[in-house]
Design a protein around this motif. Sequence first.
Motif, PDB file in Angstrom:
ATOM      1  N   PRO A 294       0.824  -1.218   0.000  1.00  0.00           N
ATOM      2  CA  PRO A 294       0.000   0.000   0.000  1.00  0.00           C
ATOM      3  C   PRO A 294       0.854   1.261   0.000  1.00  0.00           C
ATOM      4  N   LYS A 295       0.319   2.322  -0.584  1.00  0.00           N
ATOM      5  CA  LYS A 295       0.950   3.638  -0.456  1.00  0.00           C
ATOM      6  C   LYS A 295       0.567   4.174   0.913  1.00  0.00           C
ATOM      7  N   LEU A 296       1.548   4.360   1.778  1.00  0.00           N
ATOM      8  CA  LEU A 296       1.282   4.717   3.163  1.00  0.00           C
ATOM      9  C   LEU A 296       1.085   6.223   3.324  1.00  0.00           C
ATOM     10  N   TRP A 297       0.301   6.575   4.334  1.00  0.00           N
ATOM     11  CA  TRP A 297       0.078   7.973   4.727  1.00  0.00           C
ATOM     12  C   TRP A 297       1.152   8.358   5.732  1.00  0.00           C
ATOM     13  N   TRP A 298       1.823   9.499   5.454  1.00  0.00           N
ATOM     14  CA  TRP A 298       2.865   9.992   6.355  1.00  0.00           C
ATOM     15  C   TRP A 298       2.508  11.384   6.858  1.00  0.00           C
ATOM     16  N   SER A 299       3.001  11.699   8.034  1.00  0.00           N
ATOM     17  CA  SER A 299       2.792  13.039   8.582  1.00  0.00           C
ATOM     18  C   SER A 299       3.691  14.037   7.865  1.00  0.00           C
ATOM     19  N   ASN A 300       3.355  15.309   8.004  1.00  0.00           N
ATOM     20  CA  ASN A 300       4.059  16.401   7.340  1.00  0.00           C
ATOM     21  C   ASN A 300       5.565  16.336   7.625  1.00  0.00           C
ATOM     22  N   ASP A 322     -27.388   2.909  -3.017  1.00  0.00           N
ATOM     23  CA  ASP A 322     -26.693   4.002  -2.348  1.00  0.00           C
ATOM     24  C   ASP A 322     -25.202   3.828  -2.565  1.00  0.00           C
ATOM     25  N   SER A 323     -24.478   4.931  -2.438  1.00  0.00           N
ATOM     26  CA  SER A 323     -23.036   4.921  -2.645  1.00  0.00           C
ATOM     27  C   SER A 323     -22.405   5.952  -1.720  1.00  0.00           C
ATOM     28  N   LYS A 324     -21.236   5.614  -1.202  1.00  0.00           N
ATOM     29  CA  LYS A 324     -20.546   6.530  -0.288  1.00  0.00           C
ATOM     30  C   LYS A 324     -19.046   6.354  -0.468  1.00  0.00           C
ATOM     31  N   THR A 325     -18.324   7.480  -0.588  1.00  0.00           N
ATOM     32  CA  THR A 325     -16.878   7.448  -0.775  1.00  0.00           C
ATOM     33  C   THR A 325     -16.179   7.999   0.462  1.00  0.00           C
ATOM     34  N   GLU A 326     -15.161   7.271   0.904  1.00  0.00           N
ATOM     35  CA  GLU A 326     -14.342   7.690   2.038  1.00  0.00           C
ATOM     36  C   GLU A 326     -12.901   7.890   1.568  1.00  0.00           C
ATOM     37  N   LYS A 327     -12.318   9.049   1.910  1.00  0.00           N
ATOM     38  CA  LYS A 327     -10.896   9.281   1.661  1.00  0.00           C
ATOM     39  C   LYS A 327     -10.128   8.775   2.878  1.00  0.00           C
ATOM     40  N   VAL A 328      -9.236   7.825   2.657  1.00  0.00           N
ATOM     41  CA  VAL A 328      -8.595   7.140   3.776  1.00  0.00           C
ATOM     42  C   VAL A 328      -7.090   7.075   3.558  1.00  0.00           C
ATOM     43  N   GLY A 329      -6.341   7.470   4.560  1.00  0.00           N
ATOM     44  CA  GLY A 329      -4.895   7.279   4.562  1.00  0.00           C
ATOM     45  C   GLY A 329      -4.572   5.970   5.242  1.00  0.00           C
ATOM     46  N   ILE A 330      -3.849   5.117   4.562  1.00  0.00           N
ATOM     47  CA  ILE A 330      -3.472   3.826   5.126  1.00  0.00           C
ATOM     48  C   ILE A 330      -2.182   4.008   5.926  1.00  0.00           C
ATOM     49  N   ARG A 331      -2.268   3.747   7.214  1.00  0.00           N
ATOM     50  CA  ARG A 331      -1.105   3.913   8.078  1.00  0.00           C
ATOM     51  C   ARG A 331      -1.269   3.110   9.348  1.00  0.00           C
TER      52      ARG A 331
END
Length: 863
Positions: A294-300, A322-331
């Motif tokens: 996975p492309k990981l989420w990193w802090s600033n 119905d449909s729902k999208t979530e923006k999620v950082g994998i970390r």
Amino acid sequence: MKHILMKLKTAVIAVGLLSGSAMSASVPLVKNLHEGWKFKQARLTNWYPATVPGVVHTDLLQNKIIEDPFFRLNERGLQWIDKEDWIYETRFSLSSDMMQKENMDLVFEGLDTYADVYLNDECILKADNMFRRWSLPVKQYIKEGDNVLKIYFHSPIKIDVPKWDALPYHYPASNDQSENGGLLNKKISIFARKAGYHYGWDWGPRLVTSGIWRPVYIKAWSDSRINDVFIEQKQVNASKAVIAGHIELNADKEMNDVTVTVTDEATGKILGKQQTNLKKGINQVTVNFALSKPKLWWSNGLGEPYLYRFRTDVTANKEILDSKTEKVGIRSLKVVHQPDKDGHTFYIELNGRPVFAKGANYIPCDNFLPRVTPDIYKKTILDAANANMNMLRVWGGGTYESDLFYDLCDEHGIMIWQDFMFACSMYPAEGELLESIRQEAIDNVKRLRNHACIALWCGNNECQDAWLGWGWKPEIEKQSKEYADKVWAQYQQQYHVTLPEVVKEYAPETFYWPSSPFAFEGEPSGTTDGDRHYWSVWHGKVPISDYNKEKSRFFSEYGFQSFPEFESVKRYAPNPEDWDIRSEVMMSHQRGGDHANGLIETYLLNEYKTPHNFQSFLYMNHVLQGDAIKTAIEAHRRQMPYNMGTLFWQHNDCWPVASWASRDYYGRWKAQHYYARKAFEDILISPIVEEDELKVYGVSDRIKGASGKLQVQVCRFDGKIIHDWSKHVSVGGNTSQVYFSAPLTEVLKDTEKGDVYVRVVYADKSGKVYDNNYYLGKQKEMNYPKVNLTTEVQPMAGGYEVTVSSDKFARAVFLSIADNESLYSDNYFDIQPNGSVKVQIATQLPVDKFKESLKLTCLNNEF
């Protein structure tokens, strides 16, 4: 070319999905109810136009019934508003498509606070919690054609004063400005589930609001709808992410062969699918899937804060329901709190790597929350990211912030320490109030749990330390030990049972911390375990240099006050007679009272020489505040890894005021913010005198080490170099280490401390340069020469580049122009002897007006 084709492929997929959704007759339909509102004082007859979302104060202001509450002394004359009841009303009709739906939910994202909701004269809700989200089935009340929605807001004062009167003892609420509100000592804020700072704080006014403060809408649906999606990250590392998508569905009948699908919107790849049968009512469906590498989420500062877009679709009979999208950082994000040789650690571990937390405490951006626009949120978060912060603490006397706030923190890698909304008070947490608190916690933990930025949930701000160390417990024990035992039992139930249970159930991977500061239950906080609020500098009146001595595992609060700069002061105090820190207006905008003014003066005169006028005082106060917080940040970073966090108080203001903020209400950076930006860089080169030795620390937050040249100089203010040392050194990643040490007498060579400054420069092999100036005495002891400053102005896109030059060392050069919207690339900077600094200034002023209003202030010439 491959990248372009992928973009085109993604666009085609997105268009196809949108087309499919638009063609489906089963998807929910939404109508915002933000138009056509009117409001009135309940006991009077005149109606006025209202803005929704909004609050009564802003509606009164827009209708010119009151003057700007933040201007001069206007706040004082507006205390009648919270004693009144208010009615809001609108009319609406629904489309035939919506009317054909089987179900209709009326949704209030936020009602402030005691509100009776009527739909076509039927009372359908009695709300009592500003932080709750209310969703009500209303199909039975909706008519074809005209519908009337009315909300009766009860005065929180009239609701809660009787509760105070009925108790034989009283809960402490140290920042409730009841006297300013005409309530004498009746500190009633603890009874309302409402933003505590609305009742006043030591940096904020008392403006107790009511209103529809967040969006309201009707959602119409048939068959089934998605209530919630929780992307639970069960295991994350660089090679694999194991994820469970928990989907909560509401069905209006039994349904067979329903398919729930989770798709990566960027690629169109289906990640997981689950076929299920639904019962009528609430259903829980889990879709398990995994991501390889996975492309990981990193802090600033550590890497890209990458966000996936996971879309959940619910289909039946080949139609999207119905449909729902979530923006999620994998970390993988953990708070490591475990025993070590010194006590207990307290630090963030992100993707397996310890992270030193750098940032500030955050309060709401306005007393009137609906006035906080997307642009204000963007600037607020960008100002944190651009100052090299990686964490903000959302403090417990404000509010659980808007979705946009957390979206922006996700996008910019700003981790969030999230308090529950309790601060500096004890609360009667039992019965209906405790249940309301539990539901509030569920609403907000569920709403925020998919955000990568959420690092931990914290029960409260300072409540345990206040009970044990501020005299609260013995004060109630004087009345009755039984009362004191009851208050403490309520505290334990609230923060050690109810809230942690909610976090464990609804966000099981997220760390819970009972209070801030905290070490152990029933014990005061300390220096060896947990986090610490350090206020001996400022409240304790100890010297600023004590920042260099104090230790903690995590400094989650400390700070130093200043007024806004003069151009900001003129916006709320424009009259010359106001321009004195003890004028009536300036005192009204100093909620710490004369005590706080006295502290500023005492520290200023102890560290600096006497300012010669009001403007000089404001300028020197900014430099004082900046120097103090710079000292603290550098000291805290040098302590790594014993200490692993430094969050100063505070990032922002809710109105124009003297406060601890590094950015004023108008968003203008104070010296503190510029200095913090430099002190928070990924590599800090920090000189310090310890036991008569001049030492230079290299502190790095980088994942990998750096190699470069370190230069240490002792310089006279005219440019003559007294001592010069340089060496190629490797600064290790995620470390703090001494790279230079020499006896102070050796580097001074019989020169007086007040005649020199220490200049350190580190240039790594990539060409990035880190520098720092250090002074061997107080600023009033420095023999700064008078300097000649010259400027050269060159137009650039959106403003001007100003080159400021000096013949000798110039300390804390401050540029200002008569443009409240201007932005500066740097300010309050030092200039080396015969050197120059280039500053980019964004402004709309024409060149002649710009040059005419450009003003330079320098500490050398203020003494």
